[in-house]
Motif scaffolding. Structure first.
Motif, PDB file in Angstrom:
ATOM      1  N   PHE A   1      -1.177  -8.433   2.816  1.00 56.24           N
ATOM      2  CA  PHE A   1      -0.078  -8.316   1.852  1.00 56.24           C
ATOM      3  C   PHE A   1      -0.578  -8.719   0.460  1.00 56.24           C
ATOM      4  N   ASP A   2       0.099  -8.198  -0.575  1.00 55.36           N
ATOM      5  CA  ASP A   2      -0.343  -8.492  -1.938  1.00 55.36           C
ATOM      6  C   ASP A   2       0.116  -9.860  -2.428  1.00 55.36           C
ATOM      7  N   ASP A   3       1.092 -10.460  -1.738  1.00 57.32           N
ATOM      8  CA  ASP A   3       1.608 -11.764  -2.163  1.00 57.32           C
ATOM      9  C   ASP A   3       2.214 -12.450  -0.948  1.00 57.32           C
ATOM     10  N   ALA A   4       2.143 -13.782  -0.909  1.00 57.54           N
ATOM     11  CA  ALA A   4       2.658 -14.516   0.245  1.00 57.54           C
ATOM     12  C   ALA A   4       4.107 -14.945   0.089  1.00 57.54           C
ATOM     13  N   THR A   5       4.656 -14.864  -1.129  1.00 56.66           N
ATOM     14  CA  THR A   5       6.025 -15.327  -1.345  1.00 56.66           C
ATOM     15  C   THR A   5       7.003 -14.201  -1.636  1.00 56.66           C
ATOM     16  N   ALA A   6       6.533 -13.151  -2.301  1.00 56.00           N
ATOM     17  CA  ALA A   6       7.406 -12.001  -2.595  1.00 56.00           C
ATOM     18  C   ALA A   6       6.573 -10.724  -2.542  1.00 56.00           C
ATOM     19  N   PRO A   7       6.090 -10.358  -1.376  1.00 56.56           N
ATOM     20  CA  PRO A   7       5.201  -9.190  -1.293  1.00 56.56           C
ATOM     21  C   PRO A   7       5.924  -7.889  -1.629  1.00 56.56           C
ATOM     22  N   SER A   8       5.221  -7.017  -2.338  1.00 53.82           N
ATOM     23  CA  SER A   8       5.764  -5.701  -2.666  1.00 53.82           C
ATOM     24  C   SER A   8       4.953  -4.578  -2.048  1.00 53.82           C
ATOM     25  N   ALA A   9       3.799  -4.902  -1.480  1.00 54.58           N
ATOM     26  CA  ALA A   9       2.952  -3.880  -0.850  1.00 54.58           C
ATOM     27  C   ALA A   9       2.062  -4.554   0.173  1.00 54.58           C
ATOM     28  N   ALA A  10       1.606  -3.763   1.112  1.00 51.90           N
ATOM     29  CA  ALA A  10       0.640  -4.223   2.106  1.00 51.90           C
ATOM     30  C   ALA A  10      -0.428  -3.147   2.253  1.00 51.90           C
ATOM     31  N   GLU A  11      -1.611  -3.558   2.654  1.00 52.53           N
ATOM     32  CA  GLU A  11      -2.674  -2.611   2.971  1.00 52.53           C
ATOM     33  C   GLU A  11      -3.056  -2.791   4.433  1.00 52.53           C
TER      34      GLU A  11
ATOM     35  N   GLN B   1     -15.835  12.154  18.561  1.00 49.84           N
ATOM     36  CA  GLN B   1     -16.051  11.596  17.229  1.00 49.84           C
ATOM     37  C   GLN B   1     -16.100  12.742  16.243  1.00 49.84           C
ATOM     38  N   ASN B   2     -15.021  12.889  15.501  1.00 46.89           N
ATOM     39  CA  ASN B   2     -14.872  13.995  14.566  1.00 46.89           C
ATOM     40  C   ASN B   2     -15.214  13.503  13.170  1.00 46.89           C
ATOM     41  N   GLY B   3     -16.463  13.645  12.777  1.00 48.78           N
ATOM     42  CA  GLY B   3     -16.906  13.135  11.488  1.00 48.78           C
ATOM     43  C   GLY B   3     -17.592  11.791  11.618  1.00 48.78           C
ATOM     44  N   PRO B   4     -18.180  11.314  10.524  1.00 47.58           N
ATOM     45  CA  PRO B   4     -18.940  10.059  10.571  1.00 47.58           C
ATOM     46  C   PRO B   4     -18.036   8.841  10.652  1.00 47.58           C
ATOM     47  N   VAL B   5     -18.623   7.730  11.082  1.00 43.36           N
ATOM     48  CA  VAL B   5     -17.926   6.449  11.049  1.00 43.36           C
ATOM     49  C   VAL B   5     -17.773   6.020   9.590  1.00 43.36           C
ATOM     50  N   ILE B   6     -16.578   5.565   9.246  1.00 43.29           N
ATOM     51  CA  ILE B   6     -16.293   5.139   7.872  1.00 43.29           C
ATOM     52  C   ILE B   6     -16.293   3.610   7.843  1.00 43.29           C
ATOM     53  N   PRO B   7     -17.122   3.003   6.988  1.00 40.56           N
ATOM     54  CA  PRO B   7     -17.214   1.532   6.996  1.00 40.56           C
ATOM     55  C   PRO B   7     -15.866   0.838   6.845  1.00 40.56           C
ATOM     56  N   GLU B   8     -15.030   1.335   5.916  1.00 38.87           N
ATOM     57  CA  GLU B   8     -13.731   0.696   5.726  1.00 38.87           C
ATOM     58  C   GLU B   8     -12.753   1.698   5.126  1.00 38.87           C
ATOM     59  N   GLN B   9     -11.580   1.796   5.741  1.00 36.23           N
ATOM     60  CA  GLN B   9     -10.495   2.605   5.211  1.00 36.23           C
ATOM     61  C   GLN B   9      -9.327   1.677   4.894  1.00 36.23           C
ATOM     62  N   ARG B  10      -8.664   1.938   3.761  1.00 33.92           N
ATOM     63  CA  ARG B  10      -7.511   1.128   3.356  1.00 33.92           C
ATOM     64  C   ARG B  10      -6.328   2.049   3.104  1.00 33.92           C
ATOM     65  N   PHE B  11      -5.192   1.695   3.677  1.00 36.71           N
ATOM     66  CA  PHE B  11      -3.971   2.472   3.549  1.00 36.71           C
ATOM     67  C   PHE B  11      -2.927   1.599   2.850  1.00 36.71           C
ATOM     68  N   LEU B  12      -2.556   1.973   1.626  1.00 38.66           N
ATOM     69  CA  LEU B  12      -1.579   1.213   0.865  1.00 38.66           C
ATOM     70  C   LEU B  12      -0.174   1.578   1.300  1.00 38.66           C
TER      71      LEU B  12
END
Length: 335
Positions: free
Chosen positions: A288-298, A316-327
């Motif tokens: 979460f973007d904030d611990a007291t009043a979060p407005s978004a999470a990834e 396995q369709n395509g290469p392994v991706i080191p890190e994906q982030r979904f906002l």
């Protein structure tokens, strides 16, 4: 050794006679065909660790960590072996393949150091004419040995013998104690990859996980289609190919997440703004973007291919991706 290693024998050895004794005590229990389109149904299994442990009266087991099933009450040696492994257990099974049966080539995208889940094997009944090939290398594993295999690589199995092959197959979260069983150069090679190693995150103390402490994280949001295979509890992939409305609510020291009004998974607080997903490896977490009043999470997903639908089918369709982030923008909870 290099990152080309497809199998490592780990420094644990178990008594083949005691393993066989426990196997005999479990033979009367029903086994179920394993998922996947790459076999004809002869490959079956008995689950020994499942969400909530398949205990009677437990509602919404997907909200609970993996725990021993009642089958282990009949198998004290197996129960002790599993308890001694120094890592949280995920899916754990006795897997059976009868003579003249095979498992076609496939890949298990979720079995990687980067995703935070390792697949360990202890052969119980096997034979020289059982052929298992992982990443092009034939594995020769004997009863009572503990092995790690890189099952994220293409692998297949054929039983050309006259015995029914049985392995204990244990998925564990990555911990420092588990890594200590591996050769140092294997661990170093994994650390050097783009995604590194995802390790188990212990929960914060209970006083940081009260429902009052978790109240600011109650919200609603939309789960995008690419993430649905990780979180939805539906067997039909076509049913997962959609977005879903999610809501979170504090419940007994965790955040329960419902998809379209149905409890689907739970989050446990492992950092000030970070939550692990109960039942998933540490390579998946929510920040979460904030611990007291979060407005978004990834939602962070590490070390798997982008196409999680294909991965569920063993492709396995395509290469392994080191890190994906979904906002995920957060909205007020749905009343």
């Amino acid at each position: 050794m290099t990152d080309r290693v497809t199998g490592v024998r780990l420094p644990r050895t178990y008594d083949p006679e005691l393993l066989a004794r426990d196997l005999g005590a479990l033979r009367s229990l029903p086994q179920v065909p394993q998922p996947g389109p790459y076999h004809d149904g002869d490959w079956t299994g008995l689950t020994l660790y499942s969400p909530g442990g398949d205990r009677p009266g437990l509602t919404d087991p997907v909200l609970h960590p993996y725990a021993p099933t009642p089958a282990l009450d009949r198998a004290p040696y197996l129960a002790g072996l599993l308890a001694e492994l120094p890592a949280p257990k995920l899916l754990t099974r006795l897997l059976t393949l009868p003579p003249e049966s095979d498992i076609g080539e496939h890949s298990d995208a979720g079995s990687t150091f980067q995703f935070g889940s390792l697949r360990l094997h202890v052969p119980i009944v096997t034979h020289e004419q059982v052929v298992m090939v992982v990443g092009g290398d034939r594995m020769r594993w004997r009863p009572g040995e503990l092995w790690w295999g890189d099952f994220s690589r293409p692998h297949w199995l054929r039983n050309d013998s006259d015995v029914t092959r049985v392995h204990l197959v244990v998925d564990v979260e990555v911990t420092d104690q588990i890594l200590a069983l591996f050769p140092a150069d294997v661990v170093a090679a994994q650390e050097a990859t783009g995604a590194g190693i995802s390790r188990h995150r212990p929960p914060l103390p209970a006083d940081r996980r009260t429902d009052a402490e978790l109240a600011p994280f109650a919200a609603s949001f939309t789960v995008p289609t690419p993430l649905m295979p990780l979180f939805a509890q539906e067997g039909d992939l076509r049913g997962l190919a959609r977005e879903a409305v999610a809501t979170t609510r504090p419940d007994a020291g965790r955040l329960v997440v419902s998809l379209d009004g149905r409890p689907a998974f739970a989050l446990v607080r492992t950092g000030e703004r970070v939550f692990s997903v109960v039942g998933l490896p540490p390579g998946v977490y929510v920040e979460f973007d904030d611990a007291t009043a979060p407005s978004a999470a990834e939602v962070v997903v590490r070390g798997v291919p982008e196409d999680l639908y294909a991965a569920q089918l063993g492709v396995q369709n395509g290469p392994v991706i080191p890190e994906q982030r979904f906002l995920l923008p957060l909205r007020q909870p749905v009343s």
